[in-house]
Design an enzyme around this catalytic site. Structure first.
Site, PDB file in Angstrom:
ATOM      1  N   HIS A 165      30.052   6.293  -1.336  1.00  0.00           N
ATOM      2  CA  HIS A 165      29.457   7.048   0.388  1.00  0.00           C
ATOM      3  C   HIS A 165      30.426   6.316   1.905  1.00  0.00           C
ATOM      4  CE1 HIS A 165      25.557   7.428  -1.732  1.00  0.00           C
ATOM      5  NE2 HIS A 165      25.545   8.699  -1.883  1.00  0.00           N
ATOM      6  N   CYS A 261      21.865   2.648   5.078  1.00  0.00           N
ATOM      7  CA  CYS A 261      21.825   3.589   3.726  1.00  0.00           C
ATOM      8  C   CYS A 261      20.085   3.484   3.627  1.00  0.00           C
ATOM      9  CB  CYS A 261      22.196   2.990   2.478  1.00  0.00           C
ATOM     10  SG  CYS A 261      23.397   2.383   1.809  1.00  0.00           S
TER      11      CYS A 261
HETATM   12  N1  ARG Z   1      22.083   3.346  -5.712  1.00  0.00           N
HETATM   13  C1  ARG Z   1      22.453   3.983  -4.827  1.00  0.00           C
HETATM   14  C2  ARG Z   1      23.296   5.014  -5.207  1.00  0.00           C
HETATM   15  O1  ARG Z   1      24.403   4.475  -6.337  1.00  0.00           O
HETATM   16  C3  ARG Z   1      22.761   3.588  -3.588  1.00  0.00           C
HETATM   17  C4  ARG Z   1      22.947   4.221  -2.440  1.00  0.00           C
HETATM   18  C5  ARG Z   1      22.893   3.815  -0.885  1.00  0.00           C
HETATM   19  N2  ARG Z   1      23.045   4.241   0.022  1.00  0.00           N
HETATM   20  C6  ARG Z   1      24.136   4.790   1.033  1.00  0.00           C
HETATM   21  N3  ARG Z   1      23.698   5.779   1.743  1.00  0.00           N
HETATM   22  N4  ARG Z   1      25.132   4.751   1.366  1.00  0.00           N
HETATM   23  O2  ARG Z   1      23.077   5.643  -5.020  1.00  0.00           O
END
Ligand code: ARG
Length: 266
Positions: A165, A261
């Site tokens: 992300h 996050c």
């Molecule tokens: N386990 C989650 C996923 O893989 C973590 C999300 C983390 N969020 C972020 N905004 N980077 O989707």
């Protein structure tokens, strides 16, 4: 005006499936009590600087704590996310419901592309430029679909699966600087970043800080609330007038998320 954030308590947080490299070796390895205390500590810290709204956690939706992925807010409008993986898709209805009952207009994407909200879409403070990440979770086509609300948008290609992300490797600071992990981006996208930010405004993060999610920072004015920063990084940030507030959330790193996050800007 005080910043407002949406958070979701970690009652059901765990690593129950594997959708990013951080989760692979951490299935069932979350210490729930420790996660709860880290989350509450983050909540208390953020409460000093911002107003926090809370979303009801849901059984069997362990990643719902990562509210940054709910969607993207602009004023009273909310663009709901469309999760790439089926494991997270049931979260969508709960996020929609919260925004509807809190007076937001829902602006749905016109085509069935995947889009993971603020995780992949960050607004540059003090200007209306949106930076979008694509390559793992968000479809590059999204850029066209959100043009009405965000006419100015630059898309960056992510290439390292650990930084899946945009908010894991790219953090816009209110003084006009960018804190980022260069290796997470394609060559071309790195050049785009370099063309936009003068060398003195580029804070390039090394692997040590990057892998502890130093770029995944909640920014409230000059306060930077983050999981970890090395003494050298803290020094650099302080010399630019920022205050680094270290708030460990390593239980959440097991699922691939840091402080940012766990928060969505309202
Ligand atoms: N386990 C989650 C996923 O893989 C973590 C999300 C983390 N969020 C972020 N905004 N980077 O989707």
């Amino acid at each position: 005006m005080k910043s407002r954030f949406l958070m979701c308590p970690p009652d059901y947080f765990d690593v129950e499936y594997n959708i990013n490299p951080w989760m692979t070796d951490n299935l069932g390895r979350v210490d729930s009590e420790r996660a709860k205390s880290q989350w509450h500590n983050l909540f208390e810290t953020l409460s000093k600087y911002a107003e926090i709204e809370l979303l009801e956690p849901q059984l069997h939706l362990p990643d719902m704590v990562f509210t940054a992925n709910a969607g993207l807010v602009k004023g009273n409008s909310f663009i709901p996310s469309r999760f790439q993986y089926p494991e997270r898709q049931p979260e969508e209805a709960h996020f929609r419901e919260w925004f509807l009952s809190n007076g937001y207009y829902l602006v749905d994407l016109a085509s069935p592309v995947s889009f993971e909200g603020e995780g992949d879409a960050l607004l540059q403070p003090n200007n209306d430029l949106l930076w979008m990440g694509y390559g793992f979770r968000t479809d590059p086509q999204t850029r066209e679909l959100i043009k009405v609300l965000f006419p100015q948008c630059i898309a960056l290609q992510l290439v390292d699966p650990r930084f899946y992300h945009l908010d894991t490797c790219f953090c816009l600071l209110p003084g006009g600087q960018i804190m980022y992990f260069p290796q997470a981006f394609s060559q071309e996208s790195r050049q785009t970043i370099e063309a936009h930010f003068a060398i003195e405004d580029r804070i390039e993060i090394d692997a040590e800080d990057g892998l502890y999610f130093a770029c995944n920072t909640v920014v409230v004015e000059n306060n930077l609330i983050l999981n970890h920063a090395s003494p050298a990084l803290i020094h650099r940030l302080e010399s630019l007038g920022y205050k680094a507030i270290l708030t460990p959330v390593d239980e959440f790193l097991k699922a691939g998320g840091g402080t940012k996050c766990l928060v969505l800007c309202l």
